[in-house]
Design a protein around this motif. Structure first.
Motif, PDB file in Angstrom:
ATOM      1  N   ASN A   1       0.829  -1.207   0.000  1.00 57.18           N
ATOM      2  CA  ASN A   1       0.000   0.000   0.000  1.00 57.18           C
ATOM      3  C   ASN A   1       0.864   1.259   0.000  1.00 57.18           C
ATOM      4  O   ASN A   1       1.970   1.267   0.541  1.00 57.18           O
ATOM      5  CB  ASN A   1      -0.925   0.027   1.213  1.00 57.18           C
ATOM      6  CG  ASN A   1      -1.999  -1.050   1.140  1.00 57.18           C
ATOM      7  OD1 ASN A   1      -2.441  -1.425   0.052  1.00 57.18           O
ATOM      8  ND2 ASN A   1      -2.420  -1.551   2.289  1.00 57.18           N
TER       9      ASN A   1
ATOM     10  N   THR B   1      -0.968   9.815  -8.200  1.00 59.24           N
ATOM     11  CA  THR B   1      -0.660   8.389  -8.077  1.00 59.24           C
ATOM     12  C   THR B   1       0.639   8.157  -8.848  1.00 59.24           C
ATOM     13  O   THR B   1       1.120   9.056  -9.549  1.00 59.24           O
ATOM     14  CB  THR B   1      -1.768   7.491  -8.672  1.00 59.24           C
ATOM     15  OG1 THR B   1      -1.706   7.551 -10.099  1.00 59.24           O
ATOM     16  CG2 THR B   1      -3.151   7.915  -8.187  1.00 59.24           C
TER      17      THR B   1
ATOM     18  N   ARG C   1      -9.668   5.510   0.114  1.00 60.01           N
ATOM     19  CA  ARG C   1      -8.941   4.406  -0.493  1.00 60.01           C
ATOM     20  C   ARG C   1      -9.147   4.383  -2.009  1.00 60.01           C
ATOM     21  O   ARG C   1     -10.269   4.361  -2.482  1.00 60.01           O
ATOM     22  CB  ARG C   1      -9.422   3.075   0.094  1.00 60.01           C
ATOM     23  CG  ARG C   1      -8.683   1.842  -0.451  1.00 60.01           C
ATOM     24  CD  ARG C   1      -9.352   0.564   0.025  1.00 60.01           C
ATOM     25  NE  ARG C   1      -9.305   0.434   1.462  1.00 60.01           N
ATOM     26  CZ  ARG C   1      -8.338  -0.178   2.144  1.00 60.01           C
ATOM     27  NH1 ARG C   1      -7.325  -0.721   1.481  1.00 60.01           N
ATOM     28  NH2 ARG C   1      -8.384  -0.255   3.456  1.00 60.01           N
TER      29      ARG C   1
ATOM     30  N   ARG D   1      -8.451   1.951  -4.828  1.00 59.76           N
ATOM     31  CA  ARG D   1      -8.077   0.547  -5.000  1.00 59.76           C
ATOM     32  C   ARG D   1      -7.226   0.332  -6.262  1.00 59.76           C
ATOM     33  O   ARG D   1      -7.483   0.911  -7.310  1.00 59.76           O
ATOM     34  CB  ARG D   1      -9.330  -0.327  -5.069  1.00 59.76           C
ATOM     35  CG  ARG D   1     -10.134  -0.300  -3.778  1.00 59.76           C
ATOM     36  CD  ARG D   1     -11.185  -1.383  -3.710  1.00 59.76           C
ATOM     37  NE  ARG D   1     -11.913  -1.333  -2.445  1.00 59.76           N
ATOM     38  CZ  ARG D   1     -11.485  -1.860  -1.312  1.00 59.76           C
ATOM     39  NH1 ARG D   1     -10.318  -2.490  -1.278  1.00 59.76           N
ATOM     40  NH2 ARG D   1     -12.213  -1.767  -0.210  1.00 59.76           N
ATOM     41  N   GLY D   2      -6.211  -0.518  -6.091  1.00 57.55           N
ATOM     42  CA  GLY D   2      -5.364  -0.881  -7.223  1.00 57.55           C
ATOM     43  C   GLY D   2      -4.349   0.172  -7.624  1.00 57.55           C
ATOM     44  O   GLY D   2      -3.694   0.032  -8.651  1.00 57.55           O
ATOM     45  N   LYS D   3      -4.226   1.228  -6.820  1.00 59.35           N
ATOM     46  CA  LYS D   3      -3.277   2.299  -7.145  1.00 59.35           C
ATOM     47  C   LYS D   3      -2.009   2.211  -6.285  1.00 59.35           C
ATOM     48  O   LYS D   3      -1.241   3.171  -6.200  1.00 59.35           O
ATOM     49  CB  LYS D   3      -3.929   3.668  -6.949  1.00 59.35           C
ATOM     50  CG  LYS D   3      -5.073   3.947  -7.917  1.00 59.35           C
ATOM     51  CD  LYS D   3      -4.582   3.942  -9.366  1.00 59.35           C
ATOM     52  CE  LYS D   3      -5.715   4.262 -10.345  1.00 59.35           C
ATOM     53  NZ  LYS D   3      -5.234   4.246 -11.748  1.00 59.35           N
TER      54      LYS D   3
ATOM     55  N   ASP E   1      -3.250  -0.757  -2.495  1.00 62.43           N
ATOM     56  CA  ASP E   1      -4.095   0.426  -2.698  1.00 62.43           C
ATOM     57  C   ASP E   1      -3.333   1.701  -2.343  1.00 62.43           C
ATOM     58  O   ASP E   1      -2.292   1.663  -1.684  1.00 62.43           O
ATOM     59  CB  ASP E   1      -5.349   0.337  -1.826  1.00 62.43           C
ATOM     60  CG  ASP E   1      -6.154  -0.931  -2.093  1.00 62.43           C
ATOM     61  OD1 ASP E   1      -6.176  -1.371  -3.268  1.00 62.43           O
ATOM     62  OD2 ASP E   1      -6.733  -1.489  -1.136  1.00 62.43           O
TER      63      ASP E   1
END
Length: 375
Positions: free
Chosen positions: A262, A284, A304, A306-308, A320
């Protein structure tokens, strides 16, 4: 040549107790042991003299005979042979790790494998997340190409050591003692080189800086190691080389903090957007994205994405991005802005509980606290 007085050899008085004699012997044997004197013949003879003196003075009967008749009253060769005590059994606590002495220490010394090496690689967070190929330069020892690592001049070969007959160790007996030590002629290798290689001077290895290409997989983190088998130092006399370990260290980032897979960042949020809501652009590792801020967002709220985060180098799972918003209090206000804020604040006085619920709860708790103290 007359022998020296045994008490003088050990540096103790004639009335010395057994423990004093043993202590003196341990100290001298440690100092003059052949493994520490690099084959010096004079010091080797001194070591033998120390052993002989201890053999006599540590035995009550022999010591009594020596005290009465001197050297004529004792036989320094008595007890040698099959019944001799193993040196390591008596002094293993002193010499065990230093000389490899004691039981099981015999046999030819094997050529040592090359040492492992470590290379510290600094990376940015972006490089660690995406992975990359890097070229590194590593100073190391490599096998001599002139003699193919043998240490002997081209066209010649090492010969079996005549002293230890290729065993790498020799055994010396004196009285009750049997000492197995590294062969002083070949230094434990079992071979000698009469005509050394001119390039490596008989060592079989030379210093060299190697350039290596290393592929760093995506997702590595500080503390991860990449092993390059066989890229460490070359071994002795053709023994296998060691390995090279590339140790990863990821530098601190200006925006993101990584915790496993994360990523975390703090995003400033204006007072009005926190109250009214809106859209905010946040960074990001793949560029900026829009984050929807709901009305009445409080400082410290965590969002949050997600997937970053980071793709795990082991499992492939993607983490995340956690965005913590911090409501920024306006500063450097002009007179008009101050007037508007005061006007705005006055509109909230009649309904404080509705507009600032935490404020009422906090002061109610404070009041209760002081009431309890009085009661």
């Amino acid at each position: 040549m007359s022998k020296r007085d045994y008490y003088e050899v050990l540096g103790v008085s004639k009335g010395a107790e057994e423990r004093e004699i043993k202590k003196a012997y341990k100290r001298l044997a440690m100092k003059y042991h052949p493994d520490r004197t690099s084959g010096d013949k004079e010091l080797e003879e001194k070591f033998k003299e120390i052993q002989e003196a201890y053999e006599i003075l540590n035995d009550k009967e022999k010591r009594a005979a020596y005290d009465q008749f001197g050297h004529a009253g004792v036989d320094p060769n008595r007890g040698a042979g099959a019944g001799a005590a193993d040196f390591g059994d008596i002094f293993g606590d002193v010499f065990g790790d230093i000389f490899g002495g004691g039981r099981g220490g015999g046999g030819r010394r094997r050529a040592r494998q090359g040492a492992d090496l470590r290379y510290n690689l600094e990376m940015t967070l972006e490089e660690a997340v995406r992975g990359k190929s890097v070229e590194i330069k590593v100073p190391t020892l490599v096998g001599c190409d002139e003699c193919d690592g043998s240490g002997a001049k081209k066209g010649t070969s090492p010969t079996t050591c005549p002293t230890c007959h290729g065993n790498g160790q020799v055994q010396m007996r004196q009285g009750f003692f049997a000492v197995q030590q590294t062969c002083p002629t070949c230094s434990g290798k079992g071979k000698i080189i009469s005509d050394p290689c001119r390039k490596c001077h008989g060592h079989g290895r030379v210093e060299e800086t190697k350039t290596l290409s290393v592929k760093i997989p995506a997702g590595v983190d500080t503390g991860d190691r990449i092993r390059l088998s066989g890229e460490g130092e070359a071994g002795e006399a053709g023994a296998p080389p060691g390995d090279l370990y590339v140790q990863v260290n990821v530098r601190d980032h200006d925006i993101f903090v990584r915790d496993e897979n994360n990523l975390y960042c703090e995003v400033p949020l204006s007072f009005t957007m926190a109250a009214l809501g809106g859209e905010l652009e946040v960074p990001t590792l793949d560029g900026q994205v829009k984050l929807k801020i709901p009305a009445e967002t409080q400082t410290g709220k965590m969002f949050r994405l997600r997937g970053k985060g980071v793709k795990s180098v082991r499992s492939g799972a993607v983490g995340d991005l956690m965005c913590k918003v911090l409501v920024e209090t306006p500063v450097n206000l002009n007179s008009r802005q101050i007037e508007l804020l005061k006007e705005f604040d006055s509109t909230m006085d009649s309904e404080k509980e509705r507009h600032r619920p935490k404020e009422k709860g906090f002061f109610d708790s404070v009041k209760q606290f002081f009431d309890d103290l009085k009661g």
